[in-house]
Design a protein around this motif. Structure first.
Motif, PDB file in Angstrom:
ATOM      1  N   ALA A  58       0.829  -1.208   0.000  1.00 29.72           N
ATOM      2  CA  ALA A  58       0.000   0.000   0.000  1.00 29.72           C
ATOM      3  C   ALA A  58       0.863   1.257   0.000  1.00 29.72           C
ATOM      4  CB  ALA A  58      -0.928   0.002   1.210  1.00 29.72           C
ATOM      5  N   GLU A  59       2.021   1.190   0.660  1.00 25.86           N
ATOM      6  CA  GLU A  59       2.930   2.335   0.686  1.00 25.86           C
ATOM      7  C   GLU A  59       3.394   2.715  -0.708  1.00 25.86           C
ATOM      8  OE1 GLU A  59       4.505   4.186   3.541  1.00 25.86           O
ATOM      9  OE2 GLU A  59       2.507   3.537   4.196  1.00 25.86           O
ATOM     10  N   LEU A  60       3.391   1.740  -1.637  1.00 23.72           N
ATOM     11  CA  LEU A  60       3.816   1.985  -3.018  1.00 23.72           C
ATOM     12  C   LEU A  60       2.619   2.102  -3.962  1.00 23.72           C
ATOM     13  CD1 LEU A  60       6.873  -0.440  -3.337  1.00 23.72           C
ATOM     14  CD2 LEU A  60       6.873   2.012  -2.818  1.00 23.72           C
ATOM     15  N   GLY A  61       1.411   2.145  -3.394  1.00 20.89           N
ATOM     16  CA  GLY A  61       0.225   2.244  -4.225  1.00 20.89           C
ATOM     17  C   GLY A  61      -0.173   0.939  -4.881  1.00 20.89           C
ATOM     18  N   LEU A  62       0.336  -0.175  -4.370  1.00 20.04           N
ATOM     19  CA  LEU A  62       0.001  -1.488  -4.918  1.00 20.04           C
ATOM     20  C   LEU A  62      -1.192  -2.081  -4.183  1.00 20.04           C
ATOM     21  CD1 LEU A  62       3.625  -2.946  -5.213  1.00 20.04           C
ATOM     22  CD2 LEU A  62       2.192  -2.094  -7.084  1.00 20.04           C
ATOM     23  N   PRO A  63      -2.017  -2.856  -4.870  1.00 18.93           N
ATOM     24  CA  PRO A  63      -3.178  -3.457  -4.204  1.00 18.93           C
ATOM     25  C   PRO A  63      -2.752  -4.559  -3.238  1.00 18.93           C
ATOM     26  CG  PRO A  63      -2.982  -4.293  -6.440  1.00 18.93           C
ATOM     27  CD  PRO A  63      -1.953  -3.200  -6.305  1.00 18.93           C
ATOM     28  N   PRO A  64      -3.607  -4.877  -2.253  1.00 24.55           N
ATOM     29  CA  PRO A  64      -3.288  -5.986  -1.344  1.00 24.55           C
ATOM     30  C   PRO A  64      -3.293  -7.304  -2.094  1.00 24.55           C
ATOM     31  CG  PRO A  64      -5.551  -5.259  -1.031  1.00 24.55           C
ATOM     32  CD  PRO A  64      -4.914  -4.257  -1.956  1.00 24.55           C
ATOM     33  N   LEU A  65      -2.618  -8.291  -1.519  1.00 28.56           N
ATOM     34  CA  LEU A  65      -2.538  -9.617  -2.127  1.00 28.56           C
ATOM     35  C   LEU A  65      -3.721 -10.464  -1.690  1.00 28.56           C
ATOM     36  CD1 LEU A  65       1.266 -10.190  -1.530  1.00 28.56           C
ATOM     37  CD2 LEU A  65       0.173  -9.812  -3.752  1.00 28.56           C
ATOM     38  N   ARG A  66      -4.354 -11.109  -2.650  1.00 28.74           N
ATOM     39  CA  ARG A  66      -5.488 -11.980  -2.346  1.00 28.74           C
ATOM     40  C   ARG A  66      -4.973 -13.315  -1.805  1.00 28.74           C
ATOM     41  NH1 ARG A  66      -8.188 -16.057  -4.867  1.00 28.74           N
ATOM     42  NH2 ARG A  66      -6.806 -15.933  -6.662  1.00 28.74           N
ATOM     43  N   ARG A  67      -5.551 -13.772  -0.706  1.00 29.74           N
ATOM     44  CA  ARG A  67      -5.163 -15.076  -0.147  1.00 29.74           C
ATOM     45  C   ARG A  67      -5.737 -16.172  -1.034  1.00 29.74           C
ATOM     46  NH1 ARG A  67      -7.139 -19.021   3.306  1.00 29.74           N
ATOM     47  NH2 ARG A  67      -5.643 -19.908   4.787  1.00 29.74           N
ATOM     48  N   ASP A  68      -4.871 -16.989  -1.598  1.00 28.88           N
ATOM     49  CA  ASP A  68      -5.292 -18.050  -2.515  1.00 28.88           C
ATOM     50  C   ASP A  68      -5.146 -19.400  -1.820  1.00 28.88           C
ATOM     51  OD1 ASP A  68      -5.774 -18.756  -5.592  1.00 28.88           O
ATOM     52  OD2 ASP A  68      -4.265 -20.144  -4.810  1.00 28.88           O
ATOM     53  N   SER A  69      -6.227 -20.159  -1.767  1.00 27.72           N
ATOM     54  CA  SER A  69      -6.221 -21.415  -1.008  1.00 27.72           C
ATOM     55  C   SER A  69      -5.244 -22.433  -1.584  1.00 27.72           C
ATOM     56  CB  SER A  69      -7.628 -22.008  -0.962  1.00 27.72           C
ATOM     57  OG  SER A  69      -8.125 -22.261  -2.268  1.00 27.72           O
ATOM     58  N   ALA A  70      -5.078 -22.446  -2.911  1.00 24.82           N
ATOM     59  CA  ALA A  70      -4.137 -23.392  -3.515  1.00 24.82           C
ATOM     60  C   ALA A  70      -2.703 -23.020  -3.156  1.00 24.82           C
ATOM     61  CB  ALA A  70      -4.318 -23.434  -5.031  1.00 24.82           C
ATOM     62  N   LEU A  71      -2.385 -21.731  -3.167  1.00 24.19           N
ATOM     63  CA  LEU A  71      -1.046 -21.298  -2.768  1.00 24.19           C
ATOM     64  C   LEU A  71      -0.805 -21.580  -1.290  1.00 24.19           C
ATOM     65  CD1 LEU A  71      -0.672 -17.870  -4.640  1.00 24.19           C
ATOM     66  CD2 LEU A  71       0.326 -20.090  -5.282  1.00 24.19           C
ATOM     67  N   VAL A  72      -1.839 -21.432  -0.467  1.00 19.02           N
ATOM     68  CA  VAL A  72      -1.713 -21.761   0.960  1.00 19.02           C
ATOM     69  C   VAL A  72      -1.371 -23.241   1.114  1.00 19.02           C
ATOM     70  CG1 VAL A  72      -2.970 -21.995   3.138  1.00 19.02           C
ATOM     71  CG2 VAL A  72      -3.207 -19.907   1.782  1.00 19.02           C
ATOM     72  N   ALA A  73      -2.045 -24.093   0.354  1.00 20.34           N
ATOM     73  CA  ALA A  73      -1.766 -25.537   0.439  1.00 20.34           C
ATOM     74  C   ALA A  73      -0.331 -25.844   0.035  1.00 20.34           C
ATOM     75  CB  ALA A  73      -2.750 -26.304  -0.442  1.00 20.34           C
ATOM     76  N   ALA A  74       0.143 -25.203  -1.033  1.00 18.26           N
ATOM     77  CA  ALA A  74       1.516 -25.426  -1.490  1.00 18.26           C
ATOM     78  C   ALA A  74       2.515 -24.923  -0.451  1.00 18.26           C
ATOM     79  CB  ALA A  74       1.744 -24.733  -2.829  1.00 18.26           C
ATOM     80  N   ALA A  75       2.242 -23.754   0.117  1.00 12.69           N
ATOM     81  CA  ALA A  75       3.136 -23.188   1.128  1.00 12.69           C
ATOM     82  C   ALA A  75       3.139 -24.033   2.396  1.00 12.69           C
ATOM     83  CB  ALA A  75       2.714 -21.750   1.450  1.00 12.69           C
ATOM     84  N   ARG A  76       1.970 -24.552   2.778  1.00 11.26           N
ATOM     85  CA  ARG A  76       1.898 -25.372   3.992  1.00 11.26           C
ATOM     86  C   ARG A  76       2.716 -26.653   3.849  1.00 11.26           C
ATOM     87  NH1 ARG A  76      -0.833 -24.661   8.125  1.00 11.26           N
ATOM     88  NH2 ARG A  76      -2.263 -23.201   7.088  1.00 11.26           N
ATOM     89  N   PHE A  77       2.589 -27.280   2.681  1.00  7.75           N
ATOM     90  CA  PHE A  77       3.357 -28.500   2.432  1.00  7.75           C
ATOM     91  C   PHE A  77       4.851 -28.230   2.646  1.00  7.75           C
ATOM     92  CE2 PHE A  77       5.768 -31.402  -0.198  1.00  7.75           C
ATOM     93  CZ  PHE A  77       5.161 -32.625   0.006  1.00  7.75           C
ATOM     94  N   HIS A  78       5.326 -27.104   2.085  1.00  7.81           N
ATOM     95  CA  HIS A  78       6.756 -26.827   2.165  1.00  7.81           C
ATOM     96  C   HIS A  78       7.178 -26.363   3.553  1.00  7.81           C
ATOM     97  CE1 HIS A  78      10.720 -26.163   0.639  1.00  7.81           C
ATOM     98  NE2 HIS A  78      10.714 -24.886   1.006  1.00  7.81           N
ATOM     99  N   ALA A  79       6.336 -25.584   4.226  1.00 12.34           N
ATOM    100  CA  ALA A  79       6.673 -25.138   5.577  1.00 12.34           C
ATOM    101  C   ALA A  79       6.813 -26.329   6.521  1.00 12.34           C
ATOM    102  CB  ALA A  79       5.606 -24.170   6.088  1.00 12.34           C
TER     103      ALA A  79
END
Length: 270
Positions: A58-79
């Motif tokens: 937001a400080e750079l005028g960029l929109p917030p990132l949408r939480r994507d359930s598939a990306l969450v699943a991929a990130a959880r597997f790796h974490a």
């Protein structure tokens, strides 16, 4: 020996990658199942990292990132894998790479990147990412629109994964054609509906001779992640005033890869 009070981190970004075969299975490894209070701390850390990322953008005028359930699943597997190995990496032995992980989790993307870190503090993790060129670029990349953020605790250590991507919306072929047709029509060119012959051209299996409007004088086939942008060569042809009409045809993405792109053809007629 690493001081466990410091922050360890790695960054990766991919645009196009060799295909990799992988089947994801659900569940948490038995030896990394956290206690309830550890889970709560990890959840608070995830919320902080999401809010911090959106604030920086937001400080750079960029929109917030949408939480994507598939990306969450991929990130959880790796974490979970990082916590199990008690180490950070973008890929452990016998683990799929970043693009394959995202694809197997169900994400459709043209760009994917990842920040990983280990520290006792989510505040320190975000601060370290923002003071590292590669991590900062991933977090503030204007080309990504979605994220999956997961933190897994092992003892006092937090293992954090941020998977960023440009997600492609699932759109029918007619809707894709309508989106590109609007761009073409804005140049003053009449756009006729696509038919089976035009879609065969998109697939690379024809010349357009069998389309309802006859044989095209010029054809552009291309792939894109943004249906509102057309190739420069096509822009030049449309601006020339040489062509009176066009047909926009879409076809299914090529199978076998982890990355997804819209596939189109624009046929130009005099």
């Amino acid at each position: 020996m690493m001081n466990r009070a410091t922050v360890s981190l790695l960054a990766m970004a991919l645009l196009g990658s060799p295909a990799a075969a992988w089947s994801q299975t659900g569940g948490r490894p038995a030896d990394t199942a956290p206690a309830a209070n550890v889970t709560s701390a990890a959840n608070v850390a995830e919320q902080y990292l999401q809010a911090a990322a959106d604030h920086e953008r937001a400080e750079l005028g960029l929109p917030p990132l949408r939480r994507d359930s598939a990306l969450v699943a991929a990130a959880r597997f790796h974490a979970i894998e990082m916590a199990r190995h008690d180490a950070i990496s973008h890929q452990f032995a016998n683990e799929p790479d970043l693009a394959a992980r995202g694809s197997a989790a169900g994400a459709r993307f043209s760009l994917i990147s990842e920040n990983v870190a280990e520290s006792p503090s989510a505040v320190k993790i975000h601060d370290a990412w923002m003071h590292s060129e590669g991590h900062r670029h991933n977090l503030l990349d204007a080309k990504v629109d979605s994220v999956g953020i997961v933190v897994v605790a092992r003892g006092s250590q937090l293992f954090a994964v941020e998977d960023f991507a440009h997600i492609l919306a699932a759109m029918s072929l007619p809707r894709q054609e309508q989106a590109v047709a609007a761009v073409v029509a804005a140049t003053g060119t009449t756009v006729a509906p696509a038919d089976a012959g035009a879609r065969r051209v998109c697939e690379g299996g024809g010349t357009g001779r069998g389309t309802g409007t006859g044989r095209p004088y010029f054809t552009v086939r291309y792939t894109t992640a943004n249906l509102e942008q057309i190739p420069k060569e096509l822009q030049s042809r449309l601006a020339s005033g040489e062509y009176s009409s066009a047909v926009v045809a879409a076809c299914a993405p090529e199978a076998g890869g982890d990355f997804t792109m819209y596939r189109l053809a624009v046929l130009l007629y005099k």
